[in-house]
Enzyme design. Structure first.
Site, PDB file in Angstrom:
ATOM      1  N   ALA A   1       0.866  -1.185   0.000  1.00  0.00           N
ATOM      2  CA  ALA A   1       0.000   0.000   0.000  1.00  0.00           C
ATOM      3  C   ALA A   1       0.896   1.226   0.000  1.00  0.00           C
ATOM      4  O   ALA A   1       1.250   1.765   1.040  1.00  0.00           O
ATOM      5  CB  ALA A   1      -0.908  -0.011   1.224  1.00  0.00           C
TER       6      ALA A   1
ATOM      7  N   TYR B   1       6.565   9.789   6.657  1.00  0.00           N
ATOM      8  CA  TYR B   1       5.607   8.994   5.878  1.00  0.00           C
ATOM      9  C   TYR B   1       6.016   8.962   4.405  1.00  0.00           C
ATOM     10  O   TYR B   1       6.163   7.887   3.814  1.00  0.00           O
ATOM     11  CB  TYR B   1       4.226   9.615   6.049  1.00  0.00           C
TER      12      TYR B   1
HETATM   13  P1  NAD Z   1      -5.376   3.163   9.152  1.00  0.00           P
HETATM   14  O1  NAD Z   1      -4.542   3.974  10.063  1.00  0.00           O
HETATM   15  O2  NAD Z   1      -6.835   3.114   9.387  1.00  0.00           O
HETATM   16  O3  NAD Z   1      -4.843   1.665   9.093  1.00  0.00           O
HETATM   17  C1  NAD Z   1      -3.511   1.296   9.303  1.00  0.00           C
HETATM   18  C2  NAD Z   1      -3.495   0.058  10.178  1.00  0.00           C
HETATM   19  O4  NAD Z   1      -2.137  -0.346  10.393  1.00  0.00           O
HETATM   20  C3  NAD Z   1      -4.098   0.298  11.555  1.00  0.00           C
HETATM   21  O5  NAD Z   1      -4.982  -0.742  11.873  1.00  0.00           O
HETATM   22  C4  NAD Z   1      -2.883   0.308  12.502  1.00  0.00           C
HETATM   23  O6  NAD Z   1      -3.194  -0.081  13.794  1.00  0.00           O
HETATM   24  C5  NAD Z   1      -1.962  -0.651  11.772  1.00  0.00           C
HETATM   25  N1  NAD Z   1      -0.535  -0.451  12.071  1.00  0.00           N
HETATM   26  C6  NAD Z   1       0.162   0.711  12.120  1.00  0.00           C
HETATM   27  N2  NAD Z   1       1.448   0.475  12.403  1.00  0.00           N
HETATM   28  C7  NAD Z   1       1.577  -0.881  12.534  1.00  0.00           C
HETATM   29  C8  NAD Z   1       2.658  -1.747  12.830  1.00  0.00           C
HETATM   30  N3  NAD Z   1       3.894  -1.267  13.052  1.00  0.00           N
HETATM   31  N4  NAD Z   1       2.422  -3.075  12.889  1.00  0.00           N
HETATM   32  C9  NAD Z   1       1.180  -3.565  12.689  1.00  0.00           C
HETATM   33  N5  NAD Z   1       0.109  -2.806  12.414  1.00  0.00           N
HETATM   34  C10 NAD Z   1       0.316  -1.463  12.338  1.00  0.00           C
HETATM   35  O7  NAD Z   1      -5.061   3.681   7.681  1.00  0.00           O
HETATM   36  P2  NAD Z   1      -5.741   3.324   6.298  1.00  0.00           P
HETATM   37  O8  NAD Z   1      -6.342   4.565   5.790  1.00  0.00           O
HETATM   38  O9  NAD Z   1      -6.563   2.105   6.412  1.00  0.00           O
HETATM   39  O10 NAD Z   1      -4.444   3.028   5.418  1.00  0.00           O
HETATM   40  C11 NAD Z   1      -4.022   1.696   5.135  1.00  0.00           C
HETATM   41  C12 NAD Z   1      -2.796   1.738   4.240  1.00  0.00           C
HETATM   42  O11 NAD Z   1      -3.095   2.430   3.021  1.00  0.00           O
HETATM   43  C13 NAD Z   1      -1.612   2.481   4.863  1.00  0.00           C
HETATM   44  O12 NAD Z   1      -0.420   1.794   4.530  1.00  0.00           O
HETATM   45  C14 NAD Z   1      -1.629   3.827   4.199  1.00  0.00           C
HETATM   46  O13 NAD Z   1      -0.350   4.388   4.117  1.00  0.00           O
HETATM   47  C15 NAD Z   1      -2.169   3.476   2.814  1.00  0.00           C
HETATM   48  N6  NAD Z   1      -2.828   4.637   2.189  1.00  0.00           N
HETATM   49  C16 NAD Z   1      -4.029   5.080   2.665  1.00  0.00           C
HETATM   50  C17 NAD Z   1      -4.614   6.199   2.081  1.00  0.00           C
HETATM   51  C18 NAD Z   1      -5.950   6.727   2.554  1.00  0.00           C
HETATM   52  O14 NAD Z   1      -6.416   7.724   2.018  1.00  0.00           O
HETATM   53  N7  NAD Z   1      -6.599   6.114   3.527  1.00  0.00           N
HETATM   54  C19 NAD Z   1      -3.967   6.854   1.043  1.00  0.00           C
HETATM   55  C20 NAD Z   1      -2.728   6.388   0.615  1.00  0.00           C
HETATM   56  C21 NAD Z   1      -2.178   5.251   1.190  1.00  0.00           C
END
Ligand code: NAD
Ligand code: UDP
Length: 330
Positions: free
Chosen positions: A125, A156
């Site tokens: 991701a 990030y």
């Molecule tokens: P979110 O914060 O809701 O989910 C991230 C999850 O990862 C959480 O459940 C958190 O507890 C877990 N986490 C964090 N650090 C961790 C670790 N060291 N070990 C295990 N678990 C860990 O965010 P999201 O919006 O669901 O994003 C999910 C992925 O998609 C991320 O990698 C983010 O960078 C990527 N992303 C999201 C968006 C968006 O708009 N939501 C945009 C670009 C990229």
């Protein structure tokens, strides 16, 4: 091995690891993968995720939950890995920036090492943040980005860029099957109500008759993708040919200014909230919109859910949260 019937007839179920599976996007991915009959391991350290998001899966025989931090090695036997673990909202990833970089980089090394050992295909991701504050508009995958390496967003942005480097080095060096998806702003129910992201902030502010906080003059743009569309794109990408590793943009190319978004949310919630202007955060990208030509060509994918429809579902979700008093600190 069982071959599935019904909607997913003909599919061979796989053992799939989803890191960050209790988060916003990860929980939908787990649900879909379980529904498709796969054996799913969800791994999360609950930094921003919640057990509530995956509560409905806990009694399913093909779902397993692990509390684990991916900055430490993980030993499981799987066919596919979706590496989503990482806080995604600026206030969450800036809360402990060193841990954010560790999650991006050490986490990627651990998950790539796991993929190498068990010969699993692995999805990363990644993010539109790899383009930084882009000088090219809309953003295509061959644009290298304009990123500050030492600013508050760098843990990030640079963490995710380094993760991409690692993915492509593992592909070149170890012939690993990688899939690097650059996700653009995604929204929908289960967003964290206090994550500071614009959609959740504006809806929560509108529903609680608080001022709508537009940062800067509100002329900066974003392009918002509804979570169901994104999940479909991720699944199609994982199932695409080995040769197509990406990076590929996954997002909705419909661009809107932040001021227009504020007006739309006020109108959709019938809110009496006023718009107030606050300072623009440092290094806030001015424009963002994905060019999704590659995803259309290679995956036959494009988003189908428009902003009005997606916002309606998201507003309904936040209304329910407030009604059931599951929100604090607003
Ligand atoms: P979110 O914060 O809701 O989910 C991230 C999850 O990862 C959480 O459940 C958190 O507890 C877990 N986490 C964090 N650090 C961790 C670790 N060291 N070990 C295990 N678990 C860990 O965010 P999201 O919006 O669901 O994003 C999910 C992925 O998609 C991320 O990698 C983010 O960078 C990527 N992303 C999201 C968006 C968006 O708009 N939501 C945009 C670009 C990229
Ligand atoms: N933003 C805003 N008011 C808020 C929260 C965010 O004007 O209450 C702006 C923010 O400055 C940025 C855009 O909305 O220009 C998107 O911010 P978000 O944090 O959702 O995502 P990102 O900047 O990572 O795309």
């Amino acid at each position: 091995m069982a071959i599935l019937e019904g909607e997913f007839k003909g599919l061979v179920p796989k053992k799939v690891l989803v890191t960050g599976g209790a988060g916003f996007i990860g929980s939908y991915l787990c649900e879909k993968l379980v529904q498709m009959g796969n054996d799913v391991i969800c791994c999360d350290n609950y930094f921003t995720g919640q057990k509530d998001h995956i509560r409905g899966l806990l009694d399913r025989p093909n779902f397993e939950l692990l509390r684990h931090d991916i900055t430490f090695p993980l030993y499981v036997e799987v066919d596919e890995i979706y590496n989503l673990a990482c806080p995604a909202s600026p206030i969450h990833y800036q809360f402990d920036p060193v841990q954010t970089t560790k999650t991006c980089v050490h986490g990627a090394i651990n998950m790539l090492g796991l993929a190498k050992r068990v010969k699993a295909r692995i999805f990363q991701a990644s993010t539109s943040e790899v383009y930084g504050d882009p000088e090219v508009h809309p953003q295509k995958e061959d644009y290298w980005g304009w990123v500050n390496p030492i600013g508050p967003r760098s843990c990030y942005d640079e963490g995710k860029r380094c993760a991409e480097t690692l993915f492509f080095d593992y592909q070149r060096q170890h012939d690993l099957e990688i899939k690097v998806g650059r996700i653009f702003n995604t929204y929908g129910p289960r967003m964290h109500p206090n994550d500071g992201r614009v959609v959740s902030n504006f809806i929560m502010q509108a529903l609680s008759s608080k001022p709508i906080t537009v940062y800067g003059n509100g002329e900066q743009t974003r392009s918002f993708c509804y979570v169901d569309d994104l999940i479909e794109g991720c699944l199609k990408f994982m199932d695409s040919s080995k040769e197509f590793a990406g990076p590929v943009n996954l997002g909705n190319p419909d661009e809107i200014t932040i001021y227009e978004l504020a007006e739309k949310i006020i109108q959709m919630t019938n809110s009496g909230s006023q718009i107030v202007f606050k300072p623009l955060p440092q290094n806030d990208p001015r424009r963002r919109r994905p060019d999704i030509t590659l995803a259309r060509e290679k995956l036959g994918w494009e988003p189908r859910i428009g902003l009005d429809k997606g916002l309606k579902k998201t507003i309904d979700y936040f209304e329910e949260l407030i009604r059931e008093r599951r929100v604090y600190g607003i």
